[in-house]
Design a protein around this motif. Structure first.
Motif, PDB file in Angstrom:
ATOM      1  N   UNK A 161      28.328  42.686  29.929  1.00  0.00           N
ATOM      2  CA  UNK A 161      28.852  42.717  31.309  1.00  0.00           C
ATOM      3  C   UNK A 161      30.508  42.181  31.460  1.00  0.00           C
ATOM      4  N   UNK A 162      30.676  41.398  30.715  1.00  0.00           N
ATOM      5  CA  UNK A 162      32.102  40.889  30.865  1.00  0.00           C
ATOM      6  C   UNK A 162      33.310  41.974  30.457  1.00  0.00           C
ATOM      7  N   UNK A 163      32.900  42.763  29.318  1.00  0.00           N
ATOM      8  CA  UNK A 163      33.732  43.953  29.254  1.00  0.00           C
ATOM      9  C   UNK A 163      33.730  44.822  30.441  1.00  0.00           C
ATOM     10  N   UNK A 164      32.437  45.142  30.841  1.00  0.00           N
ATOM     11  CA  UNK A 164      32.556  46.065  31.952  1.00  0.00           C
ATOM     12  C   UNK A 164      33.311  45.570  33.257  1.00  0.00           C
ATOM     13  N   UNK A 165      33.388  44.236  33.553  1.00  0.00           N
ATOM     14  CA  UNK A 165      34.060  43.462  34.493  1.00  0.00           C
ATOM     15  C   UNK A 165      35.555  43.359  34.130  1.00  0.00           C
TER      16      UNK A 165
END
Length: 226
Positions: A161-165
């Motif tokens: 989720x952090x990479x996606x954001x």
């Protein structure tokens, strides 16, 4: 905020076995390295799945590092952060003890009784997102509380989720000398996965550690924005 993701995986990229129980991948050298990174961080974050599976303390282990933090006017341990959209962190979890401040990031949809139970157990409950915790809103809330350097230690859903954001600045991965296998075993970055706009990494270093290898990358396009 500078976001450093650190993980230990098997040679085939698994964080744990298919039953998601705790798996010892790192050796003593890598444990020391991670402890040093914790000591240099303002907060250490994990997803609720890691809390449920491993019940980590997320504290600094080395007494000298603790003393150095106190000499610098900091708390003995960095703050602890749990990304927990539904408020599933158990009241008896070690991460809720009084060793350090613990922020539990929840969604607006988290039942009020769960928020109250977490607060009573010692957490500072922070609402960030509607149905699920929004990573950017969560990091903004942490920044408002003085967190400038965040160490993220897993698991795969949170890291994804952090990479996606687009919120990750640095990725370090210790790759251990074992093969775990299993299509259902958690990986470094789970979630839905990318089919386009893949996060691009720049290799900064490779080092032999214990009986494995440490890989260090910066994330393209992030260093100047943090």
């Amino acid at each position: 905020m500078y976001v450093h993701v650190n993980a230990a995986t098997s040679a085939d990229g698994k964080l744990a076995s298919r039953d998601r129980s705790q798996l010892r991948i790192s050796g003593p050298e890598d444990f020391e390295r991670v402890d040093a990174i914790r000591a240099d961080s303002d907060a250490v974050a994990v997803g609720v799945g890691t809390v449920l599976a491993d019940d980590p303390s997320l504290t600094v282990k080395d007494d000298a590092r603790i003393a150095d933090r106190e000499t610098d006017g900091r708390t003995p341990h960095p703050a602890r952060v749990v990304f927990d959209s539904r408020g599933r962190t158990p009241a008896e979890a070690v991460v809720l003890d009084d060793a350090a401040t613990t922020y539990v990031l929840v969604a607006e949809a988290t039942p009020e009784d769960r928020r109250e139970a977490l607060g009573a157990a010692g957490a500072e409950v922070v609402v960030a997102g509607r149905e699920r915790v929004d990573p950017a809103a969560g990091l903004d809330a942490l920044g408002d509380r003085g967190v400038d350097r965040l160490l993220v230690e897993g698991g795969g859903e949170l890291i994804a989720s952090l990479f996606e954001a687009g919120l990750v600045d640095e990725l370090t991965v210790y790759v251990g000398a074992m093969v775990v296998g299993g299509r259902d075993a958690p990986t470094l970055a789970d979630g839905d996965g990318f089919v386009a706009n893949f996060p691009e990494l720049s290799l900064e270093g490779v080092e032999e550690v214990d009986d494995g290898v440490l890989l260090r990358w910066s994330v393209e396009g992030r260093s100047d924005e943090s």
